[in-house]
Design an enzyme around this catalytic site. Structure first.
Site, PDB file in Angstrom:
ATOM      1  N   ASP A  67       0.810  -1.219   0.000  1.00 15.16           N
ATOM      2  CA  ASP A  67       0.000   0.000   0.000  1.00 15.16           C
ATOM      3  C   ASP A  67       0.844   1.270   0.000  1.00 15.16           C
ATOM      4  O   ASP A  67       2.062   1.231   0.168  1.00 15.16           O
ATOM      5  CB  ASP A  67      -0.952  -0.008   1.210  1.00 15.16           C
ATOM      6  CG  ASP A  67      -0.251  -0.431   2.501  1.00 15.16           C
ATOM      7  OD1 ASP A  67       0.982  -0.328   2.564  1.00 15.16           O
ATOM      8  OD2 ASP A  67      -0.945  -0.876   3.430  1.00 15.16           O
ATOM      9  N   ASN A 136      -7.272  -2.686  14.300  1.00 15.66           N
ATOM     10  CA  ASN A 136      -8.652  -3.012  13.926  1.00 15.66           C
ATOM     11  C   ASN A 136      -8.726  -4.245  13.032  1.00 15.66           C
ATOM     12  O   ASN A 136      -9.769  -4.545  12.477  1.00 15.66           O
ATOM     13  CB  ASN A 136      -9.304  -1.808  13.228  1.00 15.66           C
ATOM     14  CG  ASN A 136      -8.577  -1.417  11.950  1.00 15.66           C
ATOM     15  OD1 ASN A 136      -7.659  -2.114  11.506  1.00 15.66           O
ATOM     16  ND2 ASN A 136      -8.994  -0.325  11.337  1.00 15.66           N
ATOM     17  N   HIS A 138      -7.011  -4.706  10.204  1.00 12.56           N
ATOM     18  CA  HIS A 138      -6.754  -4.518   8.773  1.00 12.56           C
ATOM     19  C   HIS A 138      -5.464  -5.212   8.350  1.00 12.56           C
ATOM     20  O   HIS A 138      -4.550  -5.401   9.145  1.00 12.56           O
ATOM     21  CB  HIS A 138      -6.775  -3.032   8.372  1.00 12.56           C
ATOM     22  CG  HIS A 138      -5.605  -2.219   8.805  1.00 12.56           C
ATOM     23  ND1 HIS A 138      -5.634  -0.842   8.885  1.00 12.56           N
ATOM     24  CD2 HIS A 138      -4.344  -2.573   9.183  1.00 12.56           C
ATOM     25  CE1 HIS A 138      -4.456  -0.402   9.277  1.00 12.56           C
ATOM     26  NE2 HIS A 138      -3.664  -1.427   9.468  1.00 12.56           N
ATOM     27  N   GLU A 143      -9.566  -2.153   5.257  1.00 15.68           N
ATOM     28  CA  GLU A 143     -10.160  -1.760   6.534  1.00 15.68           C
ATOM     29  C   GLU A 143     -11.444  -2.556   6.815  1.00 15.68           C
ATOM     30  O   GLU A 143     -12.126  -2.996   5.886  1.00 15.68           O
ATOM     31  CB  GLU A 143     -10.487  -0.263   6.507  1.00 15.68           C
ATOM     32  CG  GLU A 143      -9.268   0.646   6.323  1.00 15.68           C
ATOM     33  CD  GLU A 143      -8.456   0.847   7.603  1.00 15.68           C
ATOM     34  OE1 GLU A 143      -8.244  -0.128   8.356  1.00 15.68           O
ATOM     35  OE2 GLU A 143      -8.021   1.982   7.851  1.00 15.68           O
TER      36      GLU A 143
HETATM   37  P1  PGA Z   1       2.316  -1.323  12.611  1.00  8.85           P
HETATM   38  O1  PGA Z   1       1.136  -1.339  11.563  1.00  8.85           O
HETATM   39  O2  PGA Z   1       3.268  -2.377  12.144  1.00  8.85           O
HETATM   40  O3  PGA Z   1       2.913   0.050  12.500  1.00  8.85           O
HETATM   41  O4  PGA Z   1       1.740  -1.624  13.930  1.00  8.85           O
HETATM   42  C1  PGA Z   1       0.609  -2.558  11.153  1.00  8.85           C
HETATM   43  C2  PGA Z   1      -0.533  -2.327  10.231  1.00  8.85           C
HETATM   44  O5  PGA Z   1      -1.220  -1.297  10.384  1.00  8.85           O
HETATM   45  O6  PGA Z   1      -0.756  -3.163   9.349  1.00  8.85           O
END
Ligand code: PGA
Length: 240
Positions: A67, A136, A138, A143
């Site tokens: 992404d 959450n 994702h 999302e």
């Molecule tokens: P993070 O993010 O590794 O910064 O915790 C993970 C994600 O949002 O997929």
């Protein structure tokens, strides 16, 4: 699904790096699906060290990132392009022509989405997809919601994601509200998926994934249907 419980972040990063290194050793022309965020930083550090020590050869790999924020130039310090350059591409000497990342600054974002899916297919699909997990649930920027998209698409980031990512920006208002992300199909079509989870704040999302139930309100739970999913988590994420 194979679940590996590690003591802490360092152990998780070791195991994740070893998994990617074995993939590249067995198939030097592997197509790697890559992720950004805090979680894979330790893994990238180990991969870079292996490359610098001459213990790993990434000269033949192809990469596709999950992404990118929308409306952000690749040169922007907060872009995922910059993150990848700093944490992996430069030190591991990945050739520019082997790197694919969705463009957050394309004039025609929809065409960019289609082209991205076509490029993944043309490369023969992803051999191993590295994933973090959002608080959450994702994966990439897929999302939670009533529906999940299959192909690469544009998303509105949820409040919880914006809040979680604000730590990388001067303030929350500067976090982009939209992103371009690989969809569930590209992730599910990867031959292997490897999801890492570290820290208490990932406990709820990880528990949902490990419950074995599948729901769009926790997109990571789709991985329960993947034939070769590896979950590498630490005790804090596992136990809460
Ligand atoms: P993070 O993010 O590794 O910064 O915790 C993970 C994600 O949002 O997929």
């Amino acid at each position: 699904m194979r679940v590996y419980l590690c003591k802490n972040y360092e152990e998780m990063s070791d195991l994740a790096a070893k998994t990617v290194l074995s993939q590249v050793l067995l198939k030097p022309e592997s197509v790697l699906g890559l992720a950004t965020g805090s979680t894979p930083v330790g893994m990238y550090e180990r991969l870079c060290r292996a490359a610098e020590a001459g213990e790993a050869d990434f000269s033949r790999i192809t990469t596709f990132n999950l992404d990118e924020y929308l409306g952000i130039e690749p040169e922007n310090e907060q872009s995922y392009h910059s993150f990848m350059k700093k944490n992996f591409f430069t030190r591991a000497k990945i050739k520019a022509e082997s790197i694919h990342m969705p463009s957050g600054s394309s004039e025609d974002a929809l065409a960019e989405c289609t082209a991205y899916d076509e490029a993944i297919a043309a490369a023969g699909g992803i051999d191993i997809q590295v994933l973090g997990i959002g608080q959450n649930g994702h994966i990439g920027f897929n999302e939670p919601g009533a529906e999940l998209s299959s192909g690469t698409h544009i998303v509105e980031l949820t409040e919880s994601t914006i809040r979680a990512n604000a730590r990388f920006f001067e303030n929350e208002a500067l976090v982009p509200k939209k992103a371009i992300t690989m969809g569930m199909r590209s992730i599910m079509l990867a031959k292997t998926v490897m999801l890492m989870a570290s820290g208490k704040e990932k406990h709820e999302a990880l528990s949902g994934l490990l419950s074995g139930k599948i729901t769009t309100s926790n997109p990571s739970t789709m991985l329960n249907m993947h034939p070769n999913a590896i979950i590498i988590c630490d005790e804090e994420a596992y136990n809460g």
